[in-house]
Scaffold this motif. Structure first.
Motif, PDB file in Angstrom:
ATOM      1  N   TYR A   1       0.829  -1.205   0.000  1.00 39.28           N
ATOM      2  CA  TYR A   1       0.000   0.000   0.000  1.00 39.28           C
ATOM      3  C   TYR A   1       0.863   1.255   0.000  1.00 39.28           C
ATOM      4  N   VAL A   2       0.353   2.328  -0.565  1.00 40.18           N
ATOM      5  CA  VAL A   2       1.008   3.622  -0.538  1.00 40.18           C
ATOM      6  C   VAL A   2       0.733   4.308   0.805  1.00 40.18           C
ATOM      7  N   HIS A   3      -0.510   4.221   1.278  1.00 39.57           N
ATOM      8  CA  HIS A   3      -0.904   4.833   2.554  1.00 39.57           C
ATOM      9  C   HIS A   3      -0.458   3.929   3.705  1.00 39.57           C
ATOM     10  N   THR A   4       0.605   4.341   4.388  1.00 37.44           N
ATOM     11  CA  THR A   4       1.137   3.558   5.513  1.00 37.44           C
ATOM     12  C   THR A   4       1.358   4.429   6.754  1.00 37.44           C
ATOM     13  N   MET A   5       0.961   5.697   6.680  1.00 38.93           N
ATOM     14  CA  MET A   5       1.235   6.666   7.742  1.00 38.93           C
ATOM     15  C   MET A   5       0.715   6.220   9.114  1.00 38.93           C
ATOM     16  N   GLU A   6      -0.423   5.529   9.146  1.00 35.40           N
ATOM     17  CA  GLU A   6      -1.028   5.146  10.426  1.00 35.40           C
ATOM     18  C   GLU A   6      -0.774   3.688  10.787  1.00 35.40           C
ATOM     19  N   GLY A   7       0.165   3.053  10.133  1.00 34.50           N
ATOM     20  CA  GLY A   7       0.508   1.674  10.454  1.00 34.50           C
ATOM     21  C   GLY A   7       0.066   0.700   9.376  1.00 34.50           C
ATOM     22  N   PRO A   8       0.598  -0.510   9.420  1.00 36.11           N
ATOM     23  CA  PRO A   8       0.338  -1.480   8.356  1.00 36.11           C
ATOM     24  C   PRO A   8      -1.089  -2.029   8.326  1.00 36.11           C
ATOM     25  N   ASP A   9      -1.856  -1.841   9.406  1.00 38.18           N
ATOM     26  CA  ASP A   9      -3.228  -2.348   9.399  1.00 38.18           C
ATOM     27  C   ASP A   9      -4.250  -1.284   9.004  1.00 38.18           C
ATOM     28  N   ASP A  10      -3.812  -0.037   8.773  1.00 35.97           N
ATOM     29  CA  ASP A  10      -4.764   1.037   8.503  1.00 35.97           C
ATOM     30  C   ASP A  10      -5.357   0.960   7.096  1.00 35.97           C
ATOM     31  N   MET A  11      -4.538   0.863   6.080  1.00 32.81           N
ATOM     32  CA  MET A  11      -5.081   0.810   4.718  1.00 32.81           C
ATOM     33  C   MET A  11      -5.936  -0.432   4.505  1.00 32.81           C
ATOM     34  N   PRO A  12      -5.515  -1.613   4.979  1.00 34.04           N
ATOM     35  CA  PRO A  12      -6.415  -2.761   4.858  1.00 34.04           C
ATOM     36  C   PRO A  12      -7.743  -2.517   5.592  1.00 34.04           C
ATOM     37  N   ALA A  13      -7.711  -1.792   6.711  1.00 34.26           N
ATOM     38  CA  ALA A  13      -8.943  -1.482   7.441  1.00 34.26           C
ATOM     39  C   ALA A  13      -9.871  -0.615   6.601  1.00 34.26           C
ATOM     40  N   HIS A  14      -9.321   0.360   5.880  1.00 38.87           N
ATOM     41  CA  HIS A  14     -10.141   1.201   5.006  1.00 38.87           C
ATOM     42  C   HIS A  14     -10.788   0.363   3.901  1.00 38.87           C
ATOM     43  N   ILE A  15     -10.039  -0.541   3.320  1.00 40.02           N
ATOM     44  CA  ILE A  15     -10.582  -1.407   2.257  1.00 40.02           C
ATOM     45  C   ILE A  15     -11.706  -2.269   2.811  1.00 40.02           C
ATOM     46  N   LYS A  16     -11.499  -2.851   3.983  1.00 39.97           N
ATOM     47  CA  LYS A  16     -12.521  -3.709   4.597  1.00 39.97           C
ATOM     48  C   LYS A  16     -13.789  -2.917   4.907  1.00 39.97           C
ATOM     49  N   THR A  17     -13.636  -1.647   5.305  1.00 38.67           N
ATOM     50  CA  THR A  17     -14.799  -0.808   5.564  1.00 38.67           C
ATOM     51  C   THR A  17     -15.572  -0.542   4.281  1.00 38.67           C
ATOM     52  N   VAL A  18     -14.853  -0.330   3.172  1.00 35.12           N
ATOM     53  CA  VAL A  18     -15.528  -0.135   1.885  1.00 35.12           C
ATOM     54  C   VAL A  18     -16.339  -1.387   1.530  1.00 35.12           C
ATOM     55  N   LEU A  19     -15.787  -2.553   1.817  1.00 32.28           N
ATOM     56  CA  LEU A  19     -16.463  -3.812   1.485  1.00 32.28           C
ATOM     57  C   LEU A  19     -17.668  -4.093   2.375  1.00 32.28           C
ATOM     58  N   THR A  20     -17.602  -3.695   3.630  1.00 26.29           N
ATOM     59  CA  THR A  20     -18.662  -4.048   4.572  1.00 26.29           C
ATOM     60  C   THR A  20     -19.632  -2.909   4.874  1.00 26.29           C
ATOM     61  N   GLY A  21     -19.214  -1.664   4.796  1.00 24.49           N
ATOM     62  CA  GLY A  21     -20.137  -0.541   4.915  1.00 24.49           C
ATOM     63  C   GLY A  21     -20.130   0.158   6.258  1.00 24.49           C
ATOM     64  N   THR A  22     -20.651   1.377   6.247  1.00 20.31           N
ATOM     65  CA  THR A  22     -20.674   2.202   7.450  1.00 20.31           C
ATOM     66  C   THR A  22     -22.072   2.424   8.010  1.00 20.31           C
ATOM     67  N   SER A  23     -23.094   1.853   7.381  1.00 20.04           N
ATOM     68  CA  SER A  23     -24.443   2.007   7.930  1.00 20.04           C
ATOM     69  C   SER A  23     -25.314   0.807   7.585  1.00 20.04           C
ATOM     70  N   VAL A  24     -26.320   0.599   8.427  1.00 14.17           N
ATOM     71  CA  VAL A  24     -27.351  -0.403   8.174  1.00 14.17           C
ATOM     72  C   VAL A  24     -28.693   0.224   8.520  1.00 14.17           C
TER      73      VAL A  24
END
Length: 140
Positions: A77-100
């Motif tokens: 990933y290019v975005h690594t400023m907040e640690g190695p688990d941050d960019m994967p976390a953003h991708i997972k949020t896109v896949l699962t969503g922020t509202s129900v």
């Protein structure tokens, strides 16, 4: 039509799924919600919400592992400023969503027998997550 908005704070344990259904049900009861629609929204981009099976914890385990395979921490990933688990976390949020959205009838969420509302924490360390509950309908 009435509306009720409030925020629920949820402490996560790091990478996990936390069932918040009971806490939401308590808030609906306290607000006097009768008939309407509940929108649940998480105010973060590295954690998400999902409605999922609440009977067998193996489902949660398998889902978290599947998300790790879809967005591995060791990808380039290019975005690594907040640690190695941050960019994967953003991708997972896109896949699962922020509202129900969940219909409410008779003061109760109309979830299926084996359904629960979960905060999915995608980061490795514990966080405090803010969940906004917005009920629109009739209040008693």
């Amino acid at each position: 039509m009435d509306q009720h908005i409030e925020t629920l704070s949820v402490a996560t344990r790091g990478r996990s799924m936390t069932d918040i259904s009971a806490a939401i049900a308590e808030r609906l009861t306290s607000a006097g919600a009768l008939e309407g629609l509940l929108t649940v929204f998480i105010r973060h981009t590295s954690a998400s919400l999902t409605i999922q099976e609440n009977a067998d914890p193996d489902v949660q385990h398998d889902l978290l592992n599947a998300l790790d395979r879809l967005a591995p921490a060791d990808a380039p990933y290019v975005h690594t400023m907040e640690g190695p688990d941050d960019m994967p976390a953003h991708i997972k949020t896109v896949l699962t969503g922020t509202s129900v959205a969940v219909p409410v009838s008779g003061g109760r969420m109309m979830l299926g027998t084996w359904q629960g509302i979960y905060v999915v924490e995608h980061r490795a360390r514990p966080h405090s997550r803010e969940i906004v509950l917005h009920f629109s309908g009739t209040l008693g």
